[in-house]
Design an enzyme around this catalytic site. Structure first.
Site, mmCIF file in Angstrom:
data_model
loop_
_atom_site.group_PDB
_atom_site.id
_atom_site.type_symbol
_atom_site.label_atom_id
_atom_site.label_comp_id
_atom_site.label_asym_id
_atom_site.label_seq_id
_atom_site.Cartn_x
_atom_site.Cartn_y
_atom_site.Cartn_z
ATOM 1 N N GLY A 70 -3.980 4.857 9.054
ATOM 2 C CA GLY A 70 -3.966 5.902 8.024
ATOM 3 C C GLY A 70 -5.253 5.789 7.225
ATOM 4 N N CYS B 242 -0.161 8.464 -21.633
ATOM 5 C CA CYS B 242 0.221 7.539 -22.708
ATOM 6 C C CYS B 242 0.705 6.199 -22.145
ATOM 7 C CB CYS B 242 1.311 8.170 -23.561
ATOM 8 S SG CYS B 242 0.838 9.791 -24.093
ATOM 9 N N GLU C 277 -1.328 3.056 14.540
ATOM 10 C CA GLU C 277 -0.921 3.937 13.436
ATOM 11 C C GLU C 277 -1.874 3.843 12.248
ATOM 12 O OE1 GLU C 277 2.962 2.440 12.545
ATOM 13 O OE2 GLU C 277 3.868 3.351 14.311
ATOM 14 N N TYR D 45 -1.940 -1.473 -7.711
ATOM 15 C CA TYR D 45 -2.332 -2.607 -6.863
ATOM 16 C C TYR D 45 -3.495 -3.408 -7.448
ATOM 17 C CZ TYR D 45 -0.132 0.416 -3.273
ATOM 18 O OH TYR D 45 0.706 1.222 -2.556
HETATM 19 C C1 LIG Z 1 4.726 1.435 9.691
HETATM 20 C C2 LIG Z 1 3.394 1.792 9.143
HETATM 21 N N1 LIG Z 1 2.441 2.219 9.980
HETATM 22 C C3 LIG Z 1 1.214 2.557 9.526
HETATM 23 C C4 LIG Z 1 0.883 2.456 8.185
HETATM 24 C C5 LIG Z 1 -0.481 2.876 7.760
HETATM 25 O O1 LIG Z 1 -1.200 1.914 7.097
HETATM 26 P P1 LIG Z 1 -2.732 2.159 6.821
HETATM 27 O O2 LIG Z 1 -2.860 3.443 6.078
HETATM 28 O O3 LIG Z 1 -3.188 1.039 5.989
HETATM 29 O O4 LIG Z 1 -3.415 2.211 8.140
HETATM 30 C C6 LIG Z 1 1.835 1.974 7.283
HETATM 31 C C7 LIG Z 1 1.511 1.831 5.856
HETATM 32 O O5 LIG Z 1 2.303 1.560 5.011
HETATM 33 C C8 LIG Z 1 3.132 1.647 7.775
HETATM 34 O O6 LIG Z 1 4.091 1.202 6.943
#
Ligand SMILES: Cc1ncc(COP(=O)(O)O)c(C=O)c1O
Length: 420
Positions: free
Chosen positions: A277, A343, A275, A318
């Protein structure tokens, strides 16, 4: 510098398109995404992992623009969604329902119903009460909900505490010690079918070590569950792969990642899911902003720009570092902060840094802004959200228009009974 944003004849270009020209045409603040970068990152990961033929579920929380999702769906990506709204986006962008997984600790009954109706691949389930709810809703609809229990392997991903998710103290997933109970419950519930196991450790992770550590912990359990439950066919190893946010930083090489994790996946005979992102979108995007004022103070210079924490909240949220460069190349340097007009003292993009020397009207580019940039934007201080543009080669197109003041008040009413 991000490879798809480079200087040509002293002018910053997004692929082959002049950033100054885009800023003139579309205004600022402006997000610009490189389509080629998205595709290259996706392919690099898919190729590195090809011996297990992973299904990549693009984590659309990192960047949920429809054009971005479609670009990746065209490459074969599915989607990892965390809300009904993200599921809606994924479907609108053309991601097939059977390539969508749904995570998150607080899925509502309405969101579960929607996902069941769409026929998603599986829910990644974060608690026993959630299992029960999915089963109840599925039974009421006369369907079966496929579930992968999200286990929490208690591994430290060595990242910011707000983005660590796989430690025992985090709200995510089911502890390994309780996972067996959760699988027992899932096997007994009439409305669900166990599809597999899910984990996600946190983000951004710069070395493969935490993944390998977590896989060593979960592999024996997967092997046992596969024998007990015939429908147990998936292991989704989550996202979190890091990127370089600093010029001097080495990005996580997908080949190194693959060499560390593949030996722990081979022979499992499970469909492997991932997964990512940020790894795909982070360095595919920049945020372009114009200098409004340069203010000298006793200690330093404040470069006041037209982008703010409502456009990019990662630095104050962060303490994240984003490199900032000038759109017209310069070797002259100044020292200070880049701040927005909001602000709040937390409204900064950079603090106490050597920066390109700029003056009023100049353009700056905030790098590595493609992930968790626009998606976290808000209307704070009644500021419309920025426009988004996608480029590929010499082509460019606005893929989301800038919000207007009318957009800001859409849906608001003043009750008549407040009229005095
Ligand atoms: C369950 C799950 N999968 C995938 C991601 C994607 O993380 P990244 O964008 O760092 O790959 C997140 C990020 O919060 C997540 O909570």
């Amino acid at each position: 510098m991000q490879s798809d944003f480079t200087y040509m004849n002293g002018q910053l270009c997004a692929e082959k398109v002049s950033v100054s020209k885009l800023a003139e045409e579309c205004g600022t603040p402006l997000y610009i995404y490189s389509r080629s970068h998205l595709i290259r990152q996706y392919r690099a990961l898919a190729d590195a992992m090809k011996s297990v033929q992973p299904q990549i579920y693009f984590a659309i929380k990192s960047n949920s623009n429809l054009a971005v999702i479609r670009t990746l769906a065209d490459q074969g990506a599915g989607a990892d969604v965390v809300s009904g709204g993200e599921l809606f986006r994924a479907r609108k962008a053309g991601v097939p329902a059977d390539k969508i997984v749904f995570a998150g600790v607080g899925k509502t009954a309405a969101e579960i119903d929607y996902a069941l109706k769409e026929g998603i691949k599986f829910f990644t389930v974060e608690s026993e009460p959630e299992l029960q709810r999915i089963s109840d809703r599925a039974e009421a609809m006369g369907v079966t909900g496929r579930v992968a229990i999200r286990v929490n392997p208690d591994v430290d991903p060595k990242t910011h505490k707000y983005t660590s998710t796989g430690k025992a103290e985090n709200k995510f997933g089911v502890d390994l010690t309780r996972a067996e109970r959760a699988y027992d419950l899932a096997a007994r519930l009439p409305g669900v079918e166990v599809a597999g196991m899910h984990m996600h450790l946190g983000s951004p992770i710069m070395t493969p070590t935490p993944y390998a550590e977590a896989l060593q912990k979960v592999r024996p359990m997967c092997e046992a569950l596969k024998k007990e439950i015939p429908t147990f066919k998936h292991l989704d190893i989550g996202g979190g792969l890091g990127i370089a946010y600093r010029f001097e930083q080495d990005p996580l090489d997908p080949r190194d990642f693959a060499s560390a994790v593949l030996p722990l996946l081979h022979g499992l005979d499970l469909q492997i899911g991932m997964e990512p992102g940020r790894f795909i979108t982070g360095n595919a995007g920049i945020l372009v902003t114009r200098v409004e004022y340069v203010k000298e103070s006793l200690e330093k210079q404040f470069v006041i720009v037209d982008a703010a924490m409502n456009d990019l909240i990662r630095p104050p949220l962060y303490g994240a570092h984003h490199e900032i460069i000038s759109v017209v190349q310069t070797t002259e340097r100044a020292f200070g902060d880049v701040v927005g007009p909001i602000c709040e003292s937390g409204d900064f993009m950079a603090e106490n840094r050597e920066l390109p020397a700029v003056e009023e009207g100049d353009l700056l580019a905030v790098l590595s802004a493609g992930a968790y940039g626009f998606v976290m934007a808000s209307n704070y201080n009644s500021r419309g959200r920025a426009a988004e543009v996608m480029v590929e080669g010499e082509r460019a197109e606005v893929v989301r228009t800038r919000e207007t003041w009318d957009d800001l008040i859409r849906g608001e009413t003043i009750p008549e009974w407040t009229n005095s």
